[in-house]
Design a protein around this motif. Structure first.
Motif, mmCIF file in Angstrom:
data_model
loop_
_atom_site.group_PDB
_atom_site.id
_atom_site.type_symbol
_atom_site.label_atom_id
_atom_site.label_comp_id
_atom_site.label_asym_id
_atom_site.label_seq_id
_atom_site.Cartn_x
_atom_site.Cartn_y
_atom_site.Cartn_z
ATOM 1 N N TYR A 373 0.836 -1.208 0.000
ATOM 2 C CA TYR A 373 0.000 0.000 0.000
ATOM 3 C C TYR A 373 0.868 1.255 0.000
ATOM 4 N N ALA A 374 1.994 1.188 0.706
ATOM 5 C CA ALA A 374 2.907 2.332 0.693
ATOM 6 C C ALA A 374 3.509 2.521 -0.700
ATOM 7 N N ALA A 375 3.824 1.435 -1.390
ATOM 8 C CA ALA A 375 4.362 1.533 -2.758
ATOM 9 C C ALA A 375 3.330 2.153 -3.690
ATOM 10 N N ALA A 376 2.053 1.772 -3.515
ATOM 11 C CA ALA A 376 0.992 2.350 -4.346
ATOM 12 C C ALA A 376 0.871 3.847 -4.108
ATOM 13 N N ARG A 377 0.963 4.244 -2.852
ATOM 14 C CA ARG A 377 0.849 5.673 -2.540
ATOM 15 C C ARG A 377 2.045 6.446 -3.089
ATOM 16 N N ALA A 378 3.226 5.843 -2.979
ATOM 17 C CA ALA A 378 4.423 6.523 -3.487
ATOM 18 C C ALA A 378 4.357 6.686 -5.000
ATOM 19 N N ALA A 379 3.796 5.689 -5.685
ATOM 20 C CA ALA A 379 3.753 5.743 -7.147
ATOM 21 C C ALA A 379 2.608 6.596 -7.667
ATOM 22 N N ASN A 380 1.462 6.547 -6.997
ATOM 23 C CA ASN A 380 0.242 7.165 -7.532
ATOM 24 C C ASN A 380 -0.214 8.396 -6.776
ATOM 25 N N GLY A 381 0.400 8.658 -5.626
ATOM 26 C CA GLY A 381 -0.077 9.748 -4.782
ATOM 27 C C GLY A 381 -1.175 9.261 -3.855
ATOM 28 N N ALA A 382 -1.384 10.017 -2.790
ATOM 29 C CA ALA A 382 -2.416 9.648 -1.816
ATOM 30 C C ALA A 382 -3.790 9.895 -2.412
ATOM 31 N N ARG A 383 -4.705 8.964 -2.189
ATOM 32 C CA ARG A 383 -6.099 9.136 -2.600
ATOM 33 C C ARG A 383 -6.974 8.437 -1.579
ATOM 34 N N ASP A 384 -8.267 8.661 -1.679
ATOM 35 C CA ASP A 384 -9.218 8.031 -0.757
ATOM 36 C C ASP A 384 -9.479 6.602 -1.237
ATOM 37 N N SER A 385 -8.525 5.719 -0.980
ATOM 38 C CA SER A 385 -8.579 4.356 -1.529
ATOM 39 C C SER A 385 -9.311 3.379 -0.611
ATOM 40 N N ARG A 386 -9.223 3.594 0.686
ATOM 41 C CA ARG A 386 -9.822 2.723 1.699
ATOM 42 C C ARG A 386 -9.418 1.262 1.493
ATOM 43 N N HIS A 387 -8.149 1.059 1.167
ATOM 44 C CA HIS A 387 -7.643 -0.300 1.051
ATOM 45 C C HIS A 387 -7.753 -0.997 2.410
ATOM 46 N N ARG A 388 -8.023 -2.285 2.363
ATOM 47 C CA ARG A 388 -8.347 -3.040 3.566
ATOM 48 C C ARG A 388 -7.300 -4.117 3.852
ATOM 49 N N ILE A 389 -7.160 -4.437 5.130
ATOM 50 C CA ILE A 389 -6.434 -5.646 5.513
ATOM 51 C C ILE A 389 -7.417 -6.518 6.286
ATOM 52 N N GLU A 390 -7.538 -7.764 5.831
ATOM 53 C CA GLU A 390 -8.454 -8.712 6.435
ATOM 54 C C GLU A 390 -7.731 -9.561 7.482
ATOM 55 N N HIS A 391 -8.221 -9.554 8.700
ATOM 56 C CA HIS A 391 -7.809 -10.411 9.826
ATOM 57 C C HIS A 391 -6.804 -9.744 10.751
ATOM 58 N N HIS A 396 3.217 -6.686 14.284
ATOM 59 C CA HIS A 396 4.451 -6.218 14.917
ATOM 60 C C HIS A 396 4.247 -4.789 15.409
ATOM 61 N N PRO A 397 4.792 -4.438 16.590
ATOM 62 C CA PRO A 397 4.596 -3.081 17.121
ATOM 63 C C PRO A 397 4.979 -1.973 16.153
ATOM 64 N N ASP A 398 6.011 -2.184 15.349
ATOM 65 C CA ASP A 398 6.439 -1.144 14.414
ATOM 66 C C ASP A 398 5.387 -0.858 13.346
ATOM 67 N N ASP A 399 4.515 -1.812 13.104
ATOM 68 C CA ASP A 399 3.519 -1.646 12.048
ATOM 69 C C ASP A 399 2.188 -1.100 12.545
ATOM 70 N N LEU A 400 2.000 -1.019 13.855
ATOM 71 C CA LEU A 400 0.745 -0.479 14.382
ATOM 72 C C LEU A 400 0.481 0.942 13.886
ATOM 73 N N PRO A 401 1.420 1.884 13.987
ATOM 74 C CA PRO A 401 1.128 3.246 13.503
ATOM 75 C C PRO A 401 0.985 3.327 11.987
ATOM 76 N N ARG A 402 1.547 2.388 11.254
ATOM 77 C CA ARG A 402 1.480 2.442 9.794
ATOM 78 C C ARG A 402 0.054 2.226 9.285
ATOM 79 N N LEU A 403 -0.763 1.489 10.033
ATOM 80 C CA LEU A 403 -2.150 1.284 9.620
ATOM 81 C C LEU A 403 -2.853 2.626 9.459
ATOM 82 N N ARG A 404 -2.676 3.508 10.435
ATOM 83 C CA ARG A 404 -3.312 4.826 10.376
ATOM 84 C C ARG A 404 -2.632 5.712 9.348
ATOM 85 N N GLU A 405 -1.315 5.653 9.293
ATOM 86 C CA GLU A 405 -0.577 6.502 8.359
ATOM 87 C C GLU A 405 -0.969 6.226 6.911
#
Length: 558
Positions: A373-391, A396-405
């Motif tokens: 998802y970060a690669a998509a944003r870097a390539a295409n710019g931020a948009r209201d994509s509402r991409h989802r992660i199921e389950h 990992h603690p380092d990835d908790l803030p990335r969900l919101r970011e």
């Protein structure tokens, strides 16, 4: 003044609208909400032919949005032998043989719901054990999580895989020291051989196993049988108060059948069906996803979403982990995509305007999904994509803030968690390291970061009934040790099954709240949830379901 088709009065409405979010009556007309307010105010819309329903002081909610199910297989499995309550070989044998007598013509005797201790604690499930359960005919049983299937020797022979077969990366026909299949088939690419020999021909799971349509094409008789299965699934959803479902497997075949059901007036729920992209698909298959989006885009049946599996499940060791499992020190599982392949898919799909939802259970799979998802944003710019992660079962603690970011929508299932009460937690030293438990199944921890949270069942993995899932969320079992209390506020849990579900599908202006102008999708419950002890919320039931202004289920309230 517009006259109401239906008025519901004397209710305890939770509207998720403005103000207090409370009301006592609602009027429906033309498939939309006409008015919400006091009994007296709403009665002003009553006409001579208006149906008036007395909610009897019980909770009235927006229709439930089930954000993660498998409709086709769920409908099929309603009529199958469910072994989820069986945990020893003797009980299994007794139940399977009784079932066999009822299914004399089935090419393969097929059961569902198995836990990994089906034949007894510490006893492996293999073809030899299943031969003892059913020695006289082909027999196979699907794990409750639908990521493993076990088959006896006759079933393996019938499927042509007793001596093994080629399967996609990340799938496995487990082979024994004798050079023959053990009977354990890991992931859909391995067990599709057996499904193809069952009475349904495996068509119910094609949207997950391959994402393709039946080959050869389904006959008219098969199409009629499959539509009957889908109708049964839709009736079951309506009974549970579901007015919208998000399917998690998809192909054109399912959409064609559902479109025919809609034309025949039997589509009881709104539904979204994604395009399922497999790890062996060429990138150009995304053009099919765009065609699916173009062809199906109504308020009742639509696509516009890409579904991928990044890994398997922790119970079988196929979930992708950042470090080895404590009980399998030589294995971290394996992601189903290489990082480069997955990132390319995300960039291309995001560029095409598709929403992406990814099954990611292990912490490595969650990280890989976030990287995509970060690669998509870097390539295409931020948009209201509402991409989802199921389950998101291990994080990992380092990835908790990335969900919101990265503006991810977290799609989670309360009854999958060991605190949900349906599945027992693993023993110490099994499946999870102790320091992984604080962020395992971390619904509340993730919610507190501001990440949009939606709830679901993953039916038929667990029952689709909504109130037990909400009950598990608001009154979880206390696990102690390193497990974190993930208890949910009742309103938050209800919102994750209503308004937030609408947000996840970009329909927050049309559904998920009880306010004038919204779709007339709603449920009446058997109780006033505000006066029910949290531990008893899961015992409440649905009394009436209305979808698009049409009563789709009535337990006899009026």
């Amino acid at each position: 003044m517009t006259v109401a088709d239906i008025i519901i009065e004397n209710g305890k409405l939770i509207t998720f609208g403005g103000g207090t979010g409370r009301a006592e009556a609602i009027a429906l007309a033309g498939g939309h909400i006409l008015a919400v307010g006091t009994n007296a105010a709403v009665r002003e819309t009553k006409g001579p032919d208006t149906r008036v329903i007395d909610a009897q002081g019980n909770t009235v909610l927006p229709g439930f949005i089930e954000s993660h199910i498998h409709l086709f297989s769920g409908g099929l499995e309603l009529a199958m032998l469910d072994l989820s309550s069986s945990h020893d070989a003797e009980t299994v044998a007794s139940r399977v043989r009784e079932y066999s007598a009822q299914q004399p013509d089935a090419p393969v005797l097929y059961a569902i719901g198995a836990h990994y201790d089906l034949l007894g604690a510490g006893r492996p499930i293999d073809r030899h054990g299943l031969d003892r359960v059913m020695p006289d005919r082909p027999f196979a049983v699907m794990a409750a999580d639908h990521h493993t299937l076990w088959a006896n020797t006759s079933a393996l022979e019938l499927a042509g895989i007793l001596h093994g077969a080629t399967v996609p990366e990340g799938n496995e026909i487990v082979m024994g020291a004798d050079g023959l299949a053990t009977g354990e088939l890991l992931e859909s690419g391995a067990y599709e051989y057996v499904l193809a020999t069952t009475a349904s021909g495996g068509r119910d799971l094609l949207g997950m196993t391959t994402g393709n349509d039946p080959v050869p094409p389904a006959t008219p008789e098969q199409r009629a049988a499959d539509k009957a299965i889908l109708r049964a699934g839709l009736r079951h959803l309506a009974k549970t108060g579901v007015t919208t479902f998000h399917n998690m497997d998809g192909n054109f075949y399912q959409l064609e059948l559902l479109s025919e059901i809609e034309a025949e007036g039997d589509l009881l729920c709104r539904g979204q069906v994604p395009f399922h992209f497999k790890n062996y698909d060429p990138i150009d298959r995304l053009d099919e996803a765009a065609e699916m989006q173009r062809r199906y885009n109504s308020d009742w049946l639509w696509s516009g979403r890409l579904k991928l599996f990044h890994d398997g499940v922790v119970e079988s060791g196929t979930a992708a982990m950042l470090r080895p499992y404590p009980n399998w020190p030589d294995s971290t599982g394996a992601p189903l995509f290489t990082p480069e392949q997955f990132n390319e898919i995300c960039v291309r799909a995001d560029e095409m305007g598709l929403q992406i939802s990814v099954h990611a259970i292990g912490d490595a799979a969650v990280r890989g999904t976030l990287d995509g998802y970060a690669a998509a944003r870097a390539a295409n710019g931020a948009r209201d994509s509402r991409h989802r992660i199921e389950h998101i079962e291990v994080l990992h603690p380092d990835d908790l803030p990335r969900l919101r970011e990265l503006d991810v929508v977290a799609s989670m299932q309360p009854l999958h968690a060991p605190w949900g009460g349906l599945f027992a937690p693993s023993d110490e030293g099994q499946i999870l390291h102790e320091d992984q438990k604080p962020l395992a199944y971390a619904c509340q921890t993730i919610r507190e970061t501001g990440v949009p949270m939606i709830f679901s069942s993953d039916w038929p993995v667990v029952p689709v009934e909504v109130l037990p899932s909400i009950g598990a969320a608001v009154a979880p079992k206390h696990l102690g040790g390193n497990w974190t209390d993930q208890r949910q506020n009742l309103r938050d849990a209800l919102e994750s099954y209503t308004a937030m579900g609408a947000y996840a599908e970009f329909n927050e202006s049309k559904k998920g709240r009880l306010v004038p102008g919204m779709f007339a999708d709603l449920v009446i419950l058997s109780d006033d949830l505000d006066n029910v002890a949290l531990k008893d919320v899961g015992k409440a039931s649905v009394q009436l379901t209305i979808c698009g202004g049409r009563v789709t289920y009535d337990a006899g309230v009026a």
